[in-house]
Design a protein around this motif. Structure first.
Motif, short mmCIF file in Angstrom:
data_model
loop_
_atom_site.label_atom_id
_atom_site.label_comp_id
_atom_site.label_asym_id
_atom_site.label_seq_id
_atom_site.Cartn_x
_atom_site.Cartn_y
_atom_site.Cartn_z
N ARG A 136 1.22 9.41 -3.12
CA ARG A 136 0.61 8.40 -2.77
C ARG A 136 -0.66 8.89 -2.07
O ARG A 136 -0.87 9.75 -1.46
CB ARG A 136 0.94 7.28 -1.86
CG ARG A 136 1.61 7.91 -0.59
CD ARG A 136 2.30 6.87 0.25
NE ARG A 136 2.89 7.74 1.48
CZ ARG A 136 3.47 6.94 2.39
NH1 ARG A 136 3.60 5.87 2.46
NH2 ARG A 136 3.94 7.78 3.58
N LEU A 159 -0.83 -0.91 -3.54
CA LEU A 159 -0.44 -1.59 -2.48
C LEU A 159 -1.67 -1.97 -1.46
O LEU A 159 -2.25 -1.19 -1.01
CB LEU A 159 0.67 -0.98 -1.52
CG LEU A 159 1.94 -0.58 -2.09
CD1 LEU A 159 3.00 0.11 -1.23
CD2 LEU A 159 2.35 -1.84 -2.86
N ASP A 161 -4.41 -3.23 1.00
CA ASP A 161 -4.37 -3.46 2.35
C ASP A 161 -3.20 -3.08 2.89
O ASP A 161 -2.86 -3.83 3.91
CB ASP A 161 -4.89 -4.89 2.70
CG ASP A 161 -6.42 -4.76 2.38
OD1 ASP A 161 -7.14 -3.98 2.12
OD2 ASP A 161 -6.88 -6.16 2.65
N HIS A 162 -2.52 -2.01 2.66
CA HIS A 162 -1.09 -1.62 2.98
C HIS A 162 -1.16 -0.99 4.18
O HIS A 162 -0.04 -1.10 5.05
CB HIS A 162 -0.63 -0.59 1.71
CG HIS A 162 0.96 -0.62 2.27
ND1 HIS A 162 1.82 -1.79 1.93
CD2 HIS A 162 1.74 0.37 2.46
CE1 HIS A 162 3.02 -1.37 2.24
NE2 HIS A 162 2.95 0.10 2.52
N VAL A 163 -2.24 -0.16 4.62
CA VAL A 163 -2.22 0.46 5.81
C VAL A 163 -3.57 0.23 6.70
O VAL A 163 -4.43 0.11 6.02
CB VAL A 163 -1.79 1.83 5.79
CG1 VAL A 163 -0.34 2.24 5.53
CG2 VAL A 163 -2.74 2.53 4.96
N LYS A 164 -3.62 0.61 8.05
CA LYS A 164 -4.67 0.20 8.55
C LYS A 164 -5.21 1.73 9.29
O LYS A 164 -4.38 2.40 10.10
CB LYS A 164 -4.56 -0.55 9.99
CG LYS A 164 -5.85 -1.23 10.61
CD LYS A 164 -5.38 -2.66 11.30
CE LYS A 164 -6.74 -2.94 11.86
NZ LYS A 164 -6.30 -3.92 12.98
N TYR A 169 -8.36 -1.65 6.70
CA TYR A 169 -7.30 -1.74 5.74
C TYR A 169 -7.55 -0.79 4.89
O TYR A 169 -8.56 -0.82 4.05
CB TYR A 169 -6.91 -3.12 5.53
CG TYR A 169 -6.34 -3.96 6.69
CD1 TYR A 169 -5.06 -3.70 7.20
CD2 TYR A 169 -7.05 -4.81 7.23
CE1 TYR A 169 -4.51 -4.29 8.07
CE2 TYR A 169 -6.73 -5.78 8.44
CZ TYR A 169 -5.30 -5.27 8.78
OH TYR A 169 -4.69 -5.95 9.75
N ASP A 171 -6.03 0.63 0.81
CA ASP A 171 -5.24 0.49 -0.37
C ASP A 171 -4.50 1.83 -0.56
O ASP A 171 -5.06 2.90 -0.49
CB ASP A 171 -5.92 0.09 -1.66
CG ASP A 171 -6.52 -1.15 -1.65
OD1 ASP A 171 -6.48 -1.78 -0.64
OD2 ASP A 171 -7.09 -1.31 -2.78
N LEU A 172 -3.10 1.90 -0.84
CA LEU A 172 -2.43 3.17 -1.18
C LEU A 172 -1.99 2.93 -2.70
O LEU A 172 -1.61 1.87 -3.01
CB LEU A 172 -1.25 2.93 -0.44
CG LEU A 172 -1.29 3.39 1.16
CD1 LEU A 172 0.23 3.48 1.62
CD2 LEU A 172 -1.85 5.10 1.32
N TYR A 174 0.02 4.62 -5.69
CA TYR A 174 1.18 5.48 -5.81
C TYR A 174 1.44 5.97 -7.18
O TYR A 174 1.17 5.44 -8.05
CB TYR A 174 2.33 4.37 -5.43
CG TYR A 174 2.89 4.06 -4.30
CD1 TYR A 174 3.93 5.01 -3.60
CD2 TYR A 174 2.20 3.45 -3.20
CE1 TYR A 174 4.51 4.81 -2.30
CE2 TYR A 174 2.61 3.43 -2.08
CZ TYR A 174 3.63 4.12 -1.36
OH TYR A 174 4.17 3.95 -0.09
#
Length: 186
Positions: A136, A159, A161-164, A169, A171-172, A174
């Motif tokens: 990812r 994904l 806004d999956h992580v901050k 935020y 996107d990841l 994959y």
């Protein structure tokens, strides 16, 4: 890819993937204490100190021997210069794992991440008998996505806004590849 089980090394045309040693800590800290590396990795701290490197390296052998994860230094095969790191997690329950890597900024653009990733993919399928490997990257780091695509992985999803990271935020994206699906690596 040539895997030497006794020494836990992987040789490619230009690279030697080997276990990290405590003596690598200063070089790892020098390479990782770089904002451009930090902003493109999920969990790397910044600033990155020698103590961070020592703490990270000291668990590698136990992880390797327990088949939890395989963390390798990416080095020049002839000169031994340390370029970065590549890791493969091992989810034994599902016969899969994730590739993760970083390359020191001064070594970007030479194909080291792609060459090391191809070798780790072969290691996963041929040596560790994985069924699937995935990776990812942040949408804001398309260069990493190109590496992943060059080794034959197919985008499986995004994904949103999956992580901050740094209050933003991210996107990841994959990607994955299943053993023997006939995808040609670049």
């Amino acid at each position: 890819m040539i895997y030497d089980e006794m020494n836990k090394t992987i040789a490619t045309e230009r690279l030697l993937l080997r276990l990290f040693e405590k003596s690598d800590a200063e070089t790892v800290a020098k390479l990782c204490n770089n904002y451009n590396i930090y902003k493109n990795t999920l969990t790397l701290p910044y600033p990155y100190t020698t103590d961070c490197a020592v703490s990270w390296i000291e668990h590698h052998m136990d992880n390797f021997n327990a088949d939890k994860s395989y963390e390798f230094a990416i080095c020049d095969r002839e000169k031994g210069t340390l370029y970065g790191a590549i890791a493969l997690s091992n989810n034994q329950r599902y016969d899969n794992g994730e590739i993760a890597y970083w390359i020191g900024e001064e070594f970007w653009g030479h194909g080291y991440a792609t060459e090391a990733s191809n070798a780790i993919l072969d290691f996963a399928f041929d040596v560790k008998q994985y069924h699937k490997v995935y990776a990812r990257h942040f949408a804001s780091n398309p260069a990493s996505g190109r590496v992943i695509q060059k080794i034959g992985m197919i985008q499986e999803g995004v994904l949103i806004d999956h992580v901050k990271k740094e209050g933003r935020y991210e996107d990841l994206i994959y990607y994955g590849i299943v053993e023997n699906i006939g995808v040609t690596k670049g």
